[in-house]
Motif scaffolding. Structure first.
Motif, PDB file in Angstrom:
ATOM      1  N   LEU A 271     -52.063   2.200 -59.260  1.00  0.00           N
ATOM      2  CA  LEU A 271     -51.313   0.957 -59.128  1.00  0.00           C
ATOM      3  C   LEU A 271     -51.500   0.326 -57.759  1.00  0.00           C
ATOM      4  N   GLU A 272     -51.498  -1.003 -57.763  1.00  0.00           N
ATOM      5  CA  GLU A 272     -51.547  -1.787 -56.535  1.00  0.00           C
ATOM      6  C   GLU A 272     -50.311  -2.678 -56.478  1.00  0.00           C
ATOM      7  N   ASP A 273     -49.542  -2.566 -55.408  1.00  0.00           N
ATOM      8  CA  ASP A 273     -48.307  -3.336 -55.283  1.00  0.00           C
ATOM      9  C   ASP A 273     -48.605  -4.828 -55.315  1.00  0.00           C
ATOM     10  N   ASP A 274     -47.890  -5.544 -56.190  1.00  0.00           N
ATOM     11  CA  ASP A 274     -48.075  -6.981 -56.320  1.00  0.00           C
ATOM     12  C   ASP A 274     -46.777  -7.737 -56.002  1.00  0.00           C
ATOM     13  N   GLY A 275     -45.870  -7.070 -55.285  1.00  0.00           N
ATOM     14  CA  GLY A 275     -44.672  -7.735 -54.812  1.00  0.00           C
ATOM     15  C   GLY A 275     -43.499  -7.665 -55.775  1.00  0.00           C
ATOM     16  N   ILE A 276     -42.424  -8.328 -55.394  1.00  0.00           N
ATOM     17  CA  ILE A 276     -41.201  -8.364 -56.185  1.00  0.00           C
ATOM     18  C   ILE A 276     -41.282  -9.518 -57.176  1.00  0.00           C
ATOM     19  N   LEU A 277     -41.100  -9.216 -58.449  1.00  0.00           N
ATOM     20  CA  LEU A 277     -41.138 -10.255 -59.476  1.00  0.00           C
ATOM     21  C   LEU A 277     -39.820 -11.010 -59.547  1.00  0.00           C
ATOM     22  N   ALA A 278     -38.693 -10.279 -59.478  1.00  0.00           N
ATOM     23  CA  ALA A 278     -37.389 -10.917 -59.651  1.00  0.00           C
ATOM     24  C   ALA A 278     -36.317 -10.134 -58.917  1.00  0.00           C
ATOM     25  N   VAL A 279     -35.334 -10.861 -58.391  1.00  0.00           N
ATOM     26  CA  VAL A 279     -34.146 -10.277 -57.775  1.00  0.00           C
ATOM     27  C   VAL A 279     -32.941 -10.783 -58.552  1.00  0.00           C
ATOM     28  N   TYR A 280     -32.041  -9.887 -58.943  1.00  0.00           N
ATOM     29  CA  TYR A 280     -30.909 -10.244 -59.794  1.00  0.00           C
ATOM     30  C   TYR A 280     -29.647 -10.405 -58.947  1.00  0.00           C
ATOM     31  N   PRO A 281     -28.916 -11.500 -59.134  1.00  0.00           N
ATOM     32  CA  PRO A 281     -27.729 -11.773 -58.313  1.00  0.00           C
ATOM     33  C   PRO A 281     -26.572 -10.852 -58.674  1.00  0.00           C
ATOM     34  N   SER A 282     -26.195  -9.997 -57.734  1.00  0.00           N
ATOM     35  CA  SER A 282     -25.146  -9.011 -58.005  1.00  0.00           C
ATOM     36  C   SER A 282     -23.805  -9.655 -58.315  1.00  0.00           C
ATOM     37  N   GLU A 283     -23.586 -10.872 -57.834  1.00  0.00           N
ATOM     38  CA  GLU A 283     -22.303 -11.536 -58.059  1.00  0.00           C
ATOM     39  C   GLU A 283     -22.110 -11.975 -59.503  1.00  0.00           C
ATOM     40  N   GLN A 284     -23.131 -11.819 -60.350  1.00  0.00           N
ATOM     41  CA  GLN A 284     -23.016 -12.227 -61.742  1.00  0.00           C
ATOM     42  C   GLN A 284     -22.157 -11.274 -62.572  1.00  0.00           C
ATOM     43  N   GLY A 285     -21.849 -10.085 -62.039  1.00  0.00           N
ATOM     44  CA  GLY A 285     -20.988  -9.171 -62.786  1.00  0.00           C
ATOM     45  C   GLY A 285     -21.456  -7.735 -62.697  1.00  0.00           C
ATOM     46  N   GLN A 286     -20.843  -6.892 -63.513  1.00  0.00           N
ATOM     47  CA  GLN A 286     -21.188  -5.475 -63.525  1.00  0.00           C
ATOM     48  C   GLN A 286     -22.562  -5.265 -64.134  1.00  0.00           C
ATOM     49  N   GLY A 287     -23.168  -4.163 -63.754  1.00  0.00           N
ATOM     50  CA  GLY A 287     -24.477  -3.818 -64.280  1.00  0.00           C
ATOM     51  C   GLY A 287     -25.577  -4.028 -63.251  1.00  0.00           C
ATOM     52  N   ARG A 288     -26.648  -3.289 -63.435  1.00  0.00           N
ATOM     53  CA  ARG A 288     -27.808  -3.375 -62.553  1.00  0.00           C
ATOM     54  C   ARG A 288     -29.078  -3.282 -63.385  1.00  0.00           C
ATOM     55  N   PRO A 289     -30.222  -3.640 -62.809  1.00  0.00           N
ATOM     56  CA  PRO A 289     -31.474  -3.515 -63.573  1.00  0.00           C
ATOM     57  C   PRO A 289     -31.752  -2.062 -63.929  1.00  0.00           C
ATOM     58  N   ASP A 290     -32.004  -1.824 -65.199  1.00  0.00           N
ATOM     59  CA  ASP A 290     -32.188  -0.465 -65.713  1.00  0.00           C
ATOM     60  C   ASP A 290     -33.355  -0.489 -66.685  1.00  0.00           C
ATOM     61  N   GLY A 291     -33.074  -0.356 -67.984  1.00  0.00           N
ATOM     62  CA  GLY A 291     -34.142  -0.354 -68.970  1.00  0.00           C
ATOM     63  C   GLY A 291     -34.712  -1.737 -69.210  1.00  0.00           C
ATOM     64  N   MET A 292     -35.958  -1.784 -69.675  1.00  0.00           N
ATOM     65  CA  MET A 292     -36.606  -3.078 -69.906  1.00  0.00           C
ATOM     66  C   MET A 292     -37.637  -2.979 -71.026  1.00  0.00           C
TER      67      MET A 292
END
Length: 244
Positions: A196-217
């Motif tokens: 793998l070659e790092d290609d940067g951050i695709l998306a950042v999720y706003p924590s203020e939107q509520g409970q939960g974090r990025p997990d399965g996809m």
């Protein structure tokens, strides 16, 4: 941020303890999924009133995937391994790296060539409930690849805090990986040799939107990424546009 879904989600079935790892079985027209705390993999068919036990114990499995041979690959928190098998048997694919036990494999994907990519955060060794309370033997929470017929994984990514869900783009030339505590999805180019070659951050999720974090996809045929996150399910376009 734009809206993507129309209407409210439909609850298909409930009554479980901690569900993870949904895996669609097209041949049998059913959904397999893990209940980590119960150490069971269930099978559910659309419109059925109840789910059936498919594998028990499951080793407190989390993520599930298909192998090219049609076996279910499972990340087992309790066994601290990646396993393969059917409803009544399992075999270890990998459980160690450089002499030490893996932390607790969390999620995995398999390429058509049989190479398995999996994440290895410590969630399953932090409590008996989630896996088996134990000391962490790997100095990093890594992302690994294991090739067909091998039980020796290759460490590909070592700088994530707690790598979690992962998915390939439709073409297989990008690998997306969620870093749960950092609220973001990273993108990697898949080289011809499978590294793998790092290609940067695709998306950042706003924590203020509520409970939960990025997990399965999961990724659809158009390359849109579907991931859990703050406040519910998020959709990310291949260009990184967020939609909820």
């Amino acid at each position: 941020m734009s809206s993507y879904f129309e209407g409210a989600p439909e609850r298909c079935i409930s009554g479980f303890r901690f569900t993870e790892g949904p895996l669609w079985d097209a041949g049998e027209e059913r959904l397999l999924f893990s209940d980590i705390l119960a150490s069971i993999i269930y099978s559910w068919r659309p419109r059925a009133a109840q789910a059936e036990v498919w594998r028990v114990p499951s080793g407190k499995s989390n993520g599930l995937a298909w192998s090219p041979a049609g076996e279910v690959l499972a990340c087992e928190h309790q066994g601290r391994r990646v396993s393969r098998g059917g409803s009544d048997h399992t075999a270890t694919v990998v459980d160690r790296y450089r002499g030490g036990r893996l932390n607790s494999p969390n999620d995995l994907v398999c390429r058509p060539d049989g190479c398995i990519y999996f994440t290895d955060p410590p969630y399953g060794i932090l409590s008996e409930e989630m896996g088996a309370l134990a000391e962490q033997e790997q100095p990093v929470n890594g992302v690994y690849r294991v090739t067909p017929g091998s039980d020796t994984p290759q460490l590909l990514v070592r700088d994530m805090e707690r790598p979690n869900g992962l998915a390939f783009s439709p073409e297989g030339d990008r690998l997306y990986i969620n870093d749960t505590p950092r609220y973001h999805t990273r993108r990697f180019r898949v080289r011809t040799d499978g590294t793998l070659e790092d290609d940067g951050i695709l998306a950042v999720y706003p924590s203020e939107q509520g409970q939960g974090r990025p997990d399965g996809m999961k990724v659809d045929v158009e390359g849109n990424l579907y991931t859990t996150g703050p406040g519910g399910l998020w959709v990310v376009s291949p260009a990184g546009e967020l939609r909820q």
